[in-house]
Every structure is written in structure tokens, then in C-alpha cells.
Design an enzyme around this catalytic site. Structure first.
Site, PDB file in Angstrom:
ATOM      1  N   GLU A  67       0.725  -0.858  -0.190  1.00  0.00           N
ATOM      2  CA  GLU A  67       0.155   0.165   0.106  1.00  0.00           C
ATOM      3  C   GLU A  67       1.098   1.150   0.156  1.00  0.00           C
ATOM      4  O   GLU A  67       0.868   1.955   0.949  1.00  0.00           O
ATOM      5  CB  GLU A  67      -0.843   0.372   1.410  1.00  0.00           C
ATOM      6  CG  GLU A  67      -2.030  -1.007   1.157  1.00  0.00           C
ATOM      7  CD  GLU A  67      -3.327  -0.974   2.018  1.00  0.00           C
ATOM      8  OE1 GLU A  67      -3.094  -0.338   3.312  1.00  0.00           O
ATOM      9  OE2 GLU A  67      -4.160  -1.513   1.959  1.00  0.00           O
ATOM     10  N   GLU A  75      -6.211  -7.935  -0.666  1.00  0.00           N
ATOM     11  CA  GLU A  75      -6.300  -8.381   1.092  1.00  0.00           C
ATOM     12  C   GLU A  75      -8.032  -7.892   0.728  1.00  0.00           C
ATOM     13  O   GLU A  75      -8.707  -6.686   0.332  1.00  0.00           O
ATOM     14  CB  GLU A  75      -6.378  -7.550   1.932  1.00  0.00           C
ATOM     15  CG  GLU A  75      -4.465  -7.279   1.724  1.00  0.00           C
ATOM     16  CD  GLU A  75      -4.062  -6.384   2.557  1.00  0.00           C
ATOM     17  OE1 GLU A  75      -4.658  -5.338   3.858  1.00  0.00           O
ATOM     18  OE2 GLU A  75      -2.832  -6.246   2.908  1.00  0.00           O
TER      19      GLU A  75
HETATM   20  C1  GLA Z   1      -3.901  -2.725   4.887  1.00  0.00           C
HETATM   21  C2  GLA Z   1      -2.342  -3.352   4.792  1.00  0.00           C
HETATM   22  C3  GLA Z   1      -2.805  -4.634   5.434  1.00  0.00           C
HETATM   23  C4  GLA Z   1      -4.057  -4.608   6.660  1.00  0.00           C
HETATM   24  C5  GLA Z   1      -4.725  -3.431   6.320  1.00  0.00           C
HETATM   25  C6  GLA Z   1      -6.072  -3.854   7.768  1.00  0.00           C
HETATM   26  O1  GLA Z   1      -5.206  -2.965   3.789  1.00  0.00           O
HETATM   27  O2  GLA Z   1      -1.913  -3.646   4.094  1.00  0.00           O
HETATM   28  O3  GLA Z   1      -1.760  -5.059   6.078  1.00  0.00           O
HETATM   29  O4  GLA Z   1      -3.243  -3.232   7.891  1.00  0.00           O
HETATM   30  O5  GLA Z   1      -5.073  -2.401   5.688  1.00  0.00           O
HETATM   31  O6  GLA Z   1      -5.534  -2.543   8.307  1.00  0.00           O
END
Ligand code: GLA
Ligand code: ZN
Length: 664
Positions: free
Chosen positions: A148, A304
Site C-alpha cells: 500500500e 486483501e
Molecule cells: C491494509 C494493510 C494490511 C492491514 C489492513 C488492515 O490493507 O495492507 O496490512 O493493515 O490494512 O488495516
């Protein structure tokens, strides 16, 4: 590199969070449940390299071997979002310097400057070692860069040097730079390249051209940081795909720049299950997914996916009701996801995210949500190969550009006028009409579309204007809005009647404007219906256009608020204010019917329809993303790809239920 794969389900797994004795049981349960893909590694730098130059792979070998023994495929994330403490202690230049000079410290993650020479050096080394070690492992299919990407507005000396170089190569001479940024105003002229620095703080109202360029520079810094990793990954694993997991938009970084060198984009999708989001979540999610598909104009991955109630960064959201997890996973596939990897296998018992729930709770006893996930795996595994290679083919596209978002955030135009929020309304209106829509960058080719909606082309260059005029001239329907053609690419106002370069094709000229903000105003359509509007009102003089709605109040009452103009073989609409969604919906239905869009129907709230077609057939996804039952009238009866039964013409879906129909 092979990206043509069946559609599959996966999980995010952190072996380093659990005793090695648990890995075997976890892998067995994954395989038994139908999981096909496991992402690992993206934060585990301190375990991979516990001290400078000392690499420890035994644990990861064992974890990946265990997954492989159970037939699971592995995606490895590079761990560069979390430089370990020994590294930042040794190389403090890795830590970003925030506006006003504070250091962004270790303790969470993202504590790294993309331009720091040490960060680049040690990141390259860990990626080199990681890929050397695992690129030949039979379980490994691909890589995720970092995690991210976002930026901290770092102002360290490495960023200052890099920005100076960036500006110099863009503008060549100080004279051109001063001209482009309009620095003569308030004695801001630069007389030496050394005077170019990041925005160090002080007033937030610094020169908007400078601020926009600093933001562009930061996205370029991420791309060049990532490039170092990509070269290494591609060298060591030439047959593997490389992707990155973007978080939800609007965000600071320019996804299009970062994705340029990737094989496909990935998205981290956390639809909000709280009851007060019931009406908006299906639609903001749909836009986020369409936007992700548009980044590379191809299918994408969910790296995710929501698995339980999220929390920790805020008090916990409501738990997803029965059916929610399954329906929202299918929504991603319906909009072009080729894999849905769930975050996370099990909720963490330690660290900052203990209450961002995974599929399995802290108790380690699989419960209701896990059973629903298993059902999803079974269904996806049944259809995954049939869906392989299938894509969406849309007739309508919304144009998007990260520069517009930035420029409109740097200088907000009127209270409530927000670029991405307004895009949501256009997209929602289309989605409710059953018109499946692409969201693409405004520099993309427009061939094949029947209708283009281009909200707020606030920064406008000749190339974009010419392509849009050409699109309409060749028979396309182009929808333009207020705040278009206002500025050039340097974020400087143009001296022309608006919408500037689009004035001729739209057949209108803005004679003055009223930034109405949150004050309600009214417009009236040709049938005499009135609708609320807000944010903005352009007062128009029509050259060749005709009014199809007028203002119903204010001193400009009865003057044109929405216009239509014939342009070549096509038509250009200009929407001079921000009407409520009901008006946009009515307008889009009318335009769509005239433009013979193939799919127009009114769908019940929360119901979404999209179609994927490919070598193994055409599949129509009908999703009820709402907690109420829904009835949908189909044109005919079809065979369900899920259970083989005949469905329709009236299709009844329970709360959060879905259907996939085979269209001949
Ligand atoms: C993001 C991150 C994950 C996790 C989620 C939930 O998507 O990539 O590692 O921290 O948020 O907060
Ligand atoms: Zn920096």
C-alpha cells in the site's frame, strides 16, 4: 510471465506471527477449505534479516515448503514497508522528515523515505536475497512490491535534492520554471536552483503549481523506488507476475504512475458492513473496483479482502452479516478480479491490529464467517476455470485523473465540490441503471466506447481536448461538467472563456459563475420537473448548444443549466451545476436510450449487474449487496452457473445473495 489463470481464492498469512507447530494445521485447513493462493512475507524484514547482512531463511523455507506440500501457491510480498530497527538505527536518513521538520519514527510502518540512499540500497539487497532464494521455488507464482504505497510528504535533504533534479529536468531553465509556476506573484521568483526545496511548512497556501509538482514528484519517487525492486524481481523471476496492492481511493499517490511497470494492479477491499453504510457501500465499492480495473485496463487481483469486523485504527465496525463476505467477494470477481485473497487467515493476537479481524478469530475456532468463506471457495473453485480469460466489455467510461484530484484539493473550488465524491454520484447513477462502466485515465484511448463522462476536466491540455472532441465528432456521446478547461497542466488559470478548449464542441461559453457551495439551488428539466443542485453554477451563453434544463431560481433563473450540442456525428452535453443524483440518473437514461446503450434497466437498491465474457462463455453476475430481499426482472430465463437450475424471468434474491447466469 503467465497471468492467464483460473479465478481463485486466497488468504494473507503471516507465518512469523504463529508458532511453527501451527503452520502444518493451518496449511491443511486452507487446502481442505479450497484456498489456492497464500500471500506471505510483506512485513517480515526483521525475521529475514535480523542483523545487517545476516539473512535467515530457514523459517520461511519451512513455511513455504509446508504450504507447497498442501498444494498451495505462494505470492511473496517484499518487506520494504517495514525497515527493521537495526537498519533505521544505523541509517537514520531512512526515516521521513515531516512538514515542520519532525521525524516520522519507527513503531508502526511506512517509516521510510523513498529517496533515502540507504533505504534504496538496503531495500535492493533484501529484495535481491529474497528473490534469489525463492524465485525457483515451485510454490511461488508471483510477487507483490512493498505494501500500500503512500507518501508522507517527506522533506528530507535527499527529497530536496531529488526534487531539484526533477524540476530541473521538467523545466530546463529557471526562466521557464518561473513562467510556468507564475512565481512573479508575491516575489516568489527563483534565481538559483538551490532555492528549490520541498514545501517546508508555514502557510498551507503556497504556490499551487509548486504544490502540484511536489505531489507529482512524490509519486514519481515511489515509482522509481519500486523500479529498483522490479528490475531485481524480473531478473530473478522472469516468469513471475509482479503486482502491488493499492488501498482505497482517494489516496495521495498516483496509482497510474506506480502501476506502469506492473503486470496487473491489486486492490485491498474493505467494504464497510455497518448499517449506516448499507446504501453507499455497494456503490463506492463498485467504483473502487472499476477504478482498479482501469489502472491497467485489465483484470486485477484483490490482495486483501474483508474477512471480519475491522478495527484498531478506529472503534470496530459492525460484523459482516451472514452472506456479506461471500457477496462482496463475488462483487470483486463480477467486476474483473481474477483472485480474491482474504485478509487475514487468523486475527493477530499481538501488535497494533489485534481487532482487524481475520477469517478465524483469536480463539482459533473456525466459526460462522469461516464457514461462509469455505462456501465461497467451493463456488469459486467450481467456476474458476470457466471464468479464466473472461473480461468485461463496457460501452461507457468515466474519465479519471489523479492530477485533477490533487489540483482540486490544493485549491478547493466551493464547499462540497469534491472531485472523487462527484465521480461517485455519476458512477452510482450508472450502476443503478444497470450500465456497467469503465473508469479509465483521461489520457487513455477512447475507441470502442459509446459514451464518455468526463467530470471536472479542471486541468486541461490540448491533447485531451482534441481526443475528446474527436471522440464526439466520430459519433460518441461526451458528457462534460462545470469546472472544466479552467487551468493548464501547470495548475495555472487560462485566459479564455470556459470551458476553454472544450468551448467549441460543447457550444457554450461561461459568462460568469456562482460558487454556490452547500446552498441549495434548483434546476428544471424540459418536462417541468425540478431538481435540487448545489456546489456550482456556471451562467452560460449558448452558441450552438440547446438547453435541456434551466436554473429554476437565483438571478440566473431560466438560463441554461444543462445543454446538448451536436458535434460532428456525435453529441456533447454540458452540465453547468451539480444536480442531485435523481436528475443525473434521468439524464443518463435519456442519453443512453438515444445512444442505444445495450443494457439499461432500473435495478433495486443495492443490486448490481455486470457481465464477464471469455473463451468459456458469457456470465452475468447479479448481486444483491443489500440486507433486503430483491426481485429482478430478467429478459428471459437462464441457466444458473452456480447450481445448474433455470432462473428467471423473475429472479428473487435473498439478503446478500447472488446469482451467476450463463448468457447464450
Ligand atoms: C491494509 C494493510 C494490511 C492491514 C489492513 C488492515 O490493507 O495492507 O496490512 O493493515 O490494512 O488495516
Ligand atoms: Zn525524504
Amino acid at each position: 510471465m503467465n497471468t492467464n489463470r483460473p479465478v481463485q481464492v486466497g488468504v494473507d498469512y503471516y507465518p512469523e506471527h504463529w508458532a511453527p507447530a501451527m503452520w502444518e494445521q493451518d496449511a491443511r485447513l486452507m487446502a481442505k477449505s479450497g484456498v489456492q493462493i497464500v500471500r506471505v512475507g510483506e512485513f517480515a524484514w526483521s525475521r529475514m534479516e535480523p542483523a545487517n547482512g545476516q539473512f535467515q531463511w530457514g523459517w520461511l523455507d519451512q513455511a513455504i515448503d509446508t504450504l507447497h506440500r498442501h498444494g498451495l501457491q505462494v505470492v511473496i510480498g517484499t518487506p520494504t514497508m517495514t525497515p527493521p530497527r537495526w537498519l533505521t538505527a544505523q541509517c537514520p536518513d531512512i526515516l521521513p522528515v515531516l512538514p515542520h521538520g519532525q521525524t516520522y519514527h519507527e513503531g508502526v510502518r511506512g517509516h521510510r523515505c523513498y529517496n533515502s540512499p540507504s533505504m534504496r540500497k538496503y531495500s535492493s539487497r533484501i529484495v535481491q536475497k529474497l528473490t534469489e532464494r525463492y524465485a525457483r521455488h515451485p510454490a511461488v507464482i508471483g510477487w507483490q512490491t512493498d505494501n500500500e504505497f503512500s507518501f508522507t510528504d517527506c522533506q528530507c535533504s535527499a527529497c530536496a535534492d531529488a526534487f531539484r533534479k526533477w524540476v530541473r529536468s521538467r523545466y530546463n531553465t529557471l526562466e521557464q520554471l518561473n513562467q510556468a509556476w507564475g512565481t512573479v506573484i508575491w516575489s516568489g521568483e527563483y534565481s538559483d536552483w538551490e532555492q528549490i526545496t520541498p514545501p517546508y511548512g508555514g502557510s498551507p497556501f503556497q504556490n499551487p503549481s509548486f504544490l502540484l509538482d511536489y505531489s507529482r514528484f512524490q509519486s514519481d519517487s515511489i515509482a522509481s523506488f519500486q523500479h529498483l525492486q522490479l528490475e531485481i524481481i524480473r531478473y530473478n523471476g522472469p516468469e513471475h507476475f509482479v503486482t502491488h496492492n493499492f488501498h482505497s481511493y482517494p489516496q495521495k499517490a498516483d496509482q497510474y504512475k506506480i502501476a506502469q511497470e506492473l503486470d496487473f494492479a491489486s486492490f485491498d477491499y474493505y467494504p464497510n458492513p455497518s448499517p449506516n453504510k448499507t446504501e453507499t457501500a455497494p456503490y463506492s465499492g463498485a467504483l473502487a473496483l472499476d477504478l482498479t480495473r482501469g489502472i491497467k485496463r485489465r483484470n486485477f487481483w484483490i490482495m486483501e479482502q474483508l474477512s471480519g469486523p475491522p478495527g484498531c485504527w478506529f472503534p470496530m465496525w459492525r460484523t459482516p452479516k451472514p452472506g456479506f463476505l461471500r457477496a462482496y467477494s463475488w462483487q470483486t470477481i463480477a467486476r474483473g478480479a481474477d483472485a480474491v485473497v482474504h485478509f487475514r487467515w487468523r486475527s493477530a493476537t499481538g501488535g497494533a491490529e489485534q481487532f482487524w479481524h481475520g477469517l478465524i478469530d483469536h480463539s482459533n475456532v473456525p466459526g460462522r464467517r469461516f464457514k461462509e468463506f469455505q462456501q465461497l471457495c467451493t463456488e469459486v473453485n467450481k467456476l474458476g476455470e470457466r471464468l479464466q480469460g473472461s473480461t468485461l466489455h463496457n460501452e461507457v467510461a468515466i474519465l479519471h485523473s489523479h492530477d485533477q484530484l490533487n489540483a482540486l484539493q490544493i485549491q478547493p473550488q466551493a464547499e462540497g465540490l469534491e472531485y472523487y465524491e462527484n465521480m461517485k454520484v455519476w458512477h452510482r447513477a450508472l450502476t443503478k441503471l444497470g450500465i456497467s462502466t469503465d473508469v479509465i485515465h483521461s489520457s487513455e484511448a477512447l475507441d470502442g466506447y459509446k459514451m464518455i463522462i468526463a467530470p471536472h476536466l479542471y486541468l486541461l491540455d490540448e491533447n485531451t481536448a482534441n481526443r475528446l472532441q474527436g471522440f464526439a465528432a466520430a459519433g460518441g456521446i461526451l458528457v462534460l461538467t462545470h469546472r472544466s478547461g479552467v487551468k493548464n497542466d501547470n495548475n495555472v488559470c487560462v485566459m479564455a472563456s470556459l470551458p476553454g478548449l472544450l468551448s467549441a464542441c460543447s457550444g457554450v461559453r461561461v459568462t460568469e459563475y456562482d460558487p454556490v457551495g452547500v446552498d441549495p439551488i434548483q434546476i428544471r428539466d424540459e418536462q417541468g420537473h425540478t431538481y435540487a443542485a448545489s456546489q456550482w453554477a456556471d451562467v452560460l451563453e449558448l452558441s450552438t448548444a440547446q438547453a435541456i434544463a434551466v436554473y429554476a431560481d437565483q438571478f440566473y433563473a431560466e438560463s441554461a443549466a444543462v445543454t446538448r450540442n451536436s458535434w460532428g456525428k456525435g453529441e456533447v452535453y454540458y452540465v453547468a451545476t451539480q444536480p442531485e443524483e435523481a436528475y443525473l440518473s434521468q439524464l443518463l437514461r435519456t442519453i443512453g436510450e438515444q445512444g442505444s446503450l445495450s443494457e439499461i434497466q432500473s435495478l433495486p437498491d443495492g443490486v448490481q449487474v455486470t457481465t464477464r465474457s471469455g473463451p468459456n462463455g458469457t456470465f452475468r453476475f447479479i448481486l444483491n449487496l443489500s440486507p433486503q430481499p430483491a426481485s429482478i426482472s430478467l429478459k428471459a430465463s437462464y441457466t444458473s452457473a452456480l447450481d445448474g437450475n433455470t432462473k428467471g424471468p423473475l429472479l428473487e434474491l435473498g439478503p446478500y445473495d447472488i446469482e451467476i447466469l450463463e448468457i447464450q
